[in-house]
Each structure stands twice: as structure tokens, then as C-alpha cells.
Design a protein around this motif. Sequence first.
Motif, PDB file in Angstrom:
ATOM      1  N   GLU A  81      53.923   0.152 -54.464  1.00 59.06           N
ATOM      2  CA  GLU A  81      53.730   0.841 -53.291  1.00 59.06           C
ATOM      3  C   GLU A  81      53.358   2.537 -54.216  1.00 59.06           C
ATOM      4  O   GLU A  81      52.645   2.959 -52.477  1.00 59.06           O
ATOM      5  N   ILE A  82      53.979   3.149 -54.254  1.00 64.22           N
ATOM      6  CA  ILE A  82      54.460   4.552 -54.120  1.00 64.22           C
ATOM      7  C   ILE A  82      52.994   4.872 -55.477  1.00 64.22           C
ATOM      8  O   ILE A  82      52.405   5.993 -54.655  1.00 64.22           O
ATOM      9  N   ALA A  83      51.990   4.373 -55.919  1.00 65.36           N
ATOM     10  CA  ALA A  83      50.972   4.283 -56.417  1.00 65.36           C
ATOM     11  C   ALA A  83      49.795   4.540 -55.386  1.00 65.36           C
ATOM     12  O   ALA A  83      48.768   5.455 -55.810  1.00 65.36           O
ATOM     13  N   GLU A  84      50.163   3.436 -54.996  1.00 66.01           N
ATOM     14  CA  GLU A  84      48.747   3.378 -53.371  1.00 66.01           C
ATOM     15  C   GLU A  84      48.706   4.024 -53.082  1.00 66.01           C
ATOM     16  O   GLU A  84      48.016   4.886 -52.018  1.00 66.01           O
ATOM     17  N   ARG A  85      49.747   5.331 -52.823  1.00 67.15           N
ATOM     18  CA  ARG A  85      49.560   6.423 -51.765  1.00 67.15           C
ATOM     19  C   ARG A  85      49.101   7.829 -52.621  1.00 67.15           C
ATOM     20  O   ARG A  85      49.173   8.696 -51.723  1.00 67.15           O
ATOM     21  N   PHE A  86      48.492   7.773 -53.113  1.00 67.79           N
ATOM     22  CA  PHE A  86      48.069   8.589 -54.505  1.00 67.79           C
ATOM     23  C   PHE A  86      46.529   8.491 -54.774  1.00 67.79           C
ATOM     24  O   PHE A  86      46.640   7.374 -54.991  1.00 67.79           O
ATOM     25  N   ASP A  87      46.235  10.417 -54.869  1.00 65.98           N
ATOM     26  CA  ASP A  87      44.624   9.771 -55.399  1.00 65.98           C
ATOM     27  C   ASP A  87      44.418   9.817 -57.175  1.00 65.98           C
ATOM     28  O   ASP A  87      43.330  10.475 -57.594  1.00 65.98           O
ATOM     29  N   VAL A  88      45.782   9.377 -57.772  1.00 63.22           N
ATOM     30  CA  VAL A  88      45.512   9.342 -58.726  1.00 63.22           C
ATOM     31  C   VAL A  88      45.568   8.109 -59.194  1.00 63.22           C
ATOM     32  O   VAL A  88      46.308   7.025 -58.872  1.00 63.22           O
ATOM     33  N   THR A  89      45.539   7.916 -61.059  1.00 61.99           N
ATOM     34  CA  THR A  89      45.563   6.141 -61.439  1.00 61.99           C
ATOM     35  C   THR A  89      47.208   5.703 -61.511  1.00 61.99           C
ATOM     36  O   THR A  89      48.255   6.579 -61.354  1.00 61.99           O
ATOM     37  N   PHE A  90      47.269   4.309 -61.729  1.00 62.58           N
ATOM     38  CA  PHE A  90      48.406   3.994 -61.834  1.00 62.58           C
ATOM     39  C   PHE A  90      50.131   4.695 -62.787  1.00 62.58           C
ATOM     40  O   PHE A  90      50.621   4.691 -62.309  1.00 62.58           O
ATOM     41  N   GLY A  91      48.931   4.619 -64.182  1.00 67.75           N
ATOM     42  CA  GLY A  91      49.258   5.395 -65.432  1.00 67.75           C
ATOM     43  C   GLY A  91      50.237   6.976 -65.189  1.00 67.75           C
ATOM     44  O   GLY A  91      51.374   7.253 -65.046  1.00 67.75           O
ATOM     45  N   ALA A  92      49.885   7.636 -64.289  1.00 68.66           N
ATOM     46  CA  ALA A  92      49.854   8.714 -64.046  1.00 68.66           C
ATOM     47  C   ALA A  92      51.491   9.088 -62.860  1.00 68.66           C
ATOM     48  O   ALA A  92      51.994   9.952 -63.363  1.00 68.66           O
ATOM     49  N   VAL A  93      51.207   7.732 -62.038  1.00 66.71           N
ATOM     50  CA  VAL A  93      51.930   8.283 -61.231  1.00 66.71           C
ATOM     51  C   VAL A  93      53.468   7.673 -61.766  1.00 66.71           C
ATOM     52  O   VAL A  93      54.103   7.928 -61.511  1.00 66.71           O
ATOM     53  N   SER A  94      53.308   6.636 -63.020  1.00 69.14           N
ATOM     54  CA  SER A  94      53.770   5.785 -63.650  1.00 69.14           C
ATOM     55  C   SER A  94      55.098   6.487 -64.206  1.00 69.14           C
ATOM     56  O   SER A  94      56.249   7.187 -64.372  1.00 69.14           O
ATOM     57  N   GLN A  95      54.421   8.013 -64.989  1.00 66.17           N
ATOM     58  CA  GLN A  95      54.407   8.996 -65.576  1.00 66.17           C
ATOM     59  C   GLN A  95      56.023   9.877 -65.073  1.00 66.17           C
ATOM     60  O   GLN A  95      56.069   9.975 -65.242  1.00 66.17           O
ATOM     61  N   HIS A  96      55.076  10.321 -63.586  1.00 63.76           N
ATOM     62  CA  HIS A  96      56.106  10.892 -62.436  1.00 63.76           C
ATOM     63  C   HIS A  96      57.799  10.009 -62.705  1.00 63.76           C
ATOM     64  O   HIS A  96      58.338  10.323 -62.652  1.00 63.76           O
ATOM     65  N   LEU A  97      57.230   8.680 -61.997  1.00 61.41           N
ATOM     66  CA  LEU A  97      57.936   7.956 -61.905  1.00 61.41           C
ATOM     67  C   LEU A  97      59.228   7.729 -63.709  1.00 61.41           C
ATOM     68  O   LEU A  97      60.593   8.230 -62.965  1.00 61.41           O
ATOM     69  N   LYS A  98      58.751   7.679 -64.261  1.00 60.59           N
ATOM     70  CA  LYS A  98      59.841   8.128 -65.512  1.00 60.59           C
ATOM     71  C   LYS A  98      60.445   9.441 -65.397  1.00 60.59           C
ATOM     72  O   LYS A  98      61.531   9.612 -65.921  1.00 60.59           O
ATOM     73  N   VAL A  99      59.575  10.416 -65.193  1.00 59.61           N
ATOM     74  CA  VAL A  99      60.345  11.737 -65.496  1.00 59.61           C
ATOM     75  C   VAL A  99      61.257  12.110 -64.355  1.00 59.61           C
ATOM     76  O   VAL A  99      62.599  12.314 -64.540  1.00 59.61           O
ATOM     77  N   LEU A 100      61.672  11.442 -62.720  1.00 56.59           N
ATOM     78  CA  LEU A 100      62.494  11.429 -62.252  1.00 56.59           C
ATOM     79  C   LEU A 100      63.037  10.382 -62.170  1.00 56.59           C
ATOM     80  O   LEU A 100      64.611  10.431 -62.051  1.00 56.59           O
ATOM     81  N   ARG A 101      62.781   9.112 -63.221  1.00 62.79           N
ATOM     82  CA  ARG A 101      64.176   7.910 -63.921  1.00 62.79           C
ATOM     83  C   ARG A 101      64.833   8.546 -64.932  1.00 62.79           C
ATOM     84  O   ARG A 101      66.259   9.488 -64.709  1.00 62.79           O
ATOM     85  N   GLU A 102      63.997   9.868 -65.642  1.00 59.01           N
ATOM     86  CA  GLU A 102      65.193  10.332 -67.175  1.00 59.01           C
ATOM     87  C   GLU A 102      65.922  11.708 -66.627  1.00 59.01           C
ATOM     88  O   GLU A 102      66.317  11.579 -66.892  1.00 59.01           O
ATOM     89  N   SER A 103      65.873  12.040 -65.494  1.00 57.24           N
ATOM     90  CA  SER A 103      65.910  12.984 -64.410  1.00 57.24           C
ATOM     91  C   SER A 103      67.405  12.322 -64.473  1.00 57.24           C
ATOM     92  O   SER A 103      68.038  13.227 -62.950  1.00 57.24           O
ATOM     93  N   GLY A 104      67.452  11.731 -63.327  1.00 54.47           N
ATOM     94  CA  GLY A 104      68.620  11.025 -63.337  1.00 54.47           C
ATOM     95  C   GLY A 104      67.918  11.277 -61.427  1.00 54.47           C
ATOM     96  O   GLY A 104      69.085  10.639 -60.334  1.00 54.47           O
ATOM     97  N   LEU A 105      66.638  11.452 -61.260  1.00 55.74           N
ATOM     98  CA  LEU A 105      66.680  11.578 -59.102  1.00 55.74           C
ATOM     99  C   LEU A 105      66.518  10.334 -58.345  1.00 55.74           C
ATOM    100  O   LEU A 105      66.802  10.330 -57.644  1.00 55.74           O
ATOM    101  N   VAL A 106      65.770   9.129 -59.136  1.00 57.91           N
ATOM    102  CA  VAL A 106      65.860   7.855 -58.701  1.00 57.91           C
ATOM    103  C   VAL A 106      66.245   7.086 -59.462  1.00 57.91           C
ATOM    104  O   VAL A 106      66.197   6.747 -60.751  1.00 57.91           O
ATOM    105  N   THR A 107      66.533   5.899 -58.854  1.00 57.14           N
ATOM    106  CA  THR A 107      67.302   4.355 -59.355  1.00 57.14           C
ATOM    107  C   THR A 107      66.206   3.570 -59.536  1.00 57.14           C
ATOM    108  O   THR A 107      65.295   3.921 -58.627  1.00 57.14           O
ATOM    109  N   LEU A 108      66.566   2.410 -60.884  1.00 56.20           N
ATOM    110  CA  LEU A 108      65.504   1.811 -60.977  1.00 56.20           C
ATOM    111  C   LEU A 108      66.219   0.230 -60.487  1.00 56.20           C
ATOM    112  O   LEU A 108      67.303   0.504 -61.127  1.00 56.20           O
ATOM    113  N   ARG A 109      65.209  -0.465 -60.074  1.00 54.01           N
ATOM    114  CA  ARG A 109      65.927  -2.065 -59.623  1.00 54.01           C
ATOM    115  C   ARG A 109      64.138  -2.876 -60.282  1.00 54.01           C
ATOM    116  O   ARG A 109      63.543  -2.646 -59.735  1.00 54.01           O
TER     117      ARG A 109
END
Length: 107
Positions: A28-56
Motif C-alpha cells: 500500500e505504501i509502495a503504490e503511492r510512489f513513482d519508484v520501484t517497490f524495491g526502492a520503497v522497501s529500502q526506505h522502509l528498511k532505513v526507517l525501521r533500523e532507525s526505530g522510526l517505524v514499527t513492523l508487524r
Amino acid sequence: MDAVRAVAEPRRREILRLVWDAELSAGEIAERFDVTFGAVSQHLKVLRESGLVTLRQDGKKRFYRADREALGPLAAYLQSMWAAKLDTLAELSEAAERAERSEGTDS
């Protein structure tokens, strides 16, 4: 990566805005961007590793939500920034409406 550097990137700030009040799947997050799912996934990884988002994880789906507590003082800053953008958008919209009305009365 620390939180400030993580939110310095505009797409990551936009991801945080999307998951601020609602939990969204990675798709759902990736659908909102004009980049690949992989690029969004990398951003999510950075946010997760920085502790800024939780993952379920639910089966194969991964759901993300902003961790406001982890954001600390950054949370208030981000909210004020988004509010300022909304205020600007509202002002522009109102100005456009006034201009349309005045053009209609000039005829």
C-alpha cells in the motif's frame, strides 16, 4: 543511521506521513510512489533500523506504522511541517476560488 538523517530524505518523510495515523502494508505504501517497490522497501528498511517505524508481520504481508515515541522531538517538528504544507495548500485553494469568482463578476 540516526533518526535525523533518516528523515532528511523526502520520500522517507512522506512514508512517515502515510503511516502516521494508520498502519499500512508495504504494498500500500509502495503504490503511492513513482519508484520501484524495491526502492520503497529500502526506505522502509532505513526507517525501521532507525526505530522510526514499527513492523508487524501477518503471513507474507508486512505492516508499518510510525513510532511517534521513538521520534521524540522530531514528531512535533514533522507534524508542524505537514500542517504548514496543508495551510499553504488551503490558502492557495482559497485564492484560486476568489480569483474564479472575481473573473465571473467581471463579465
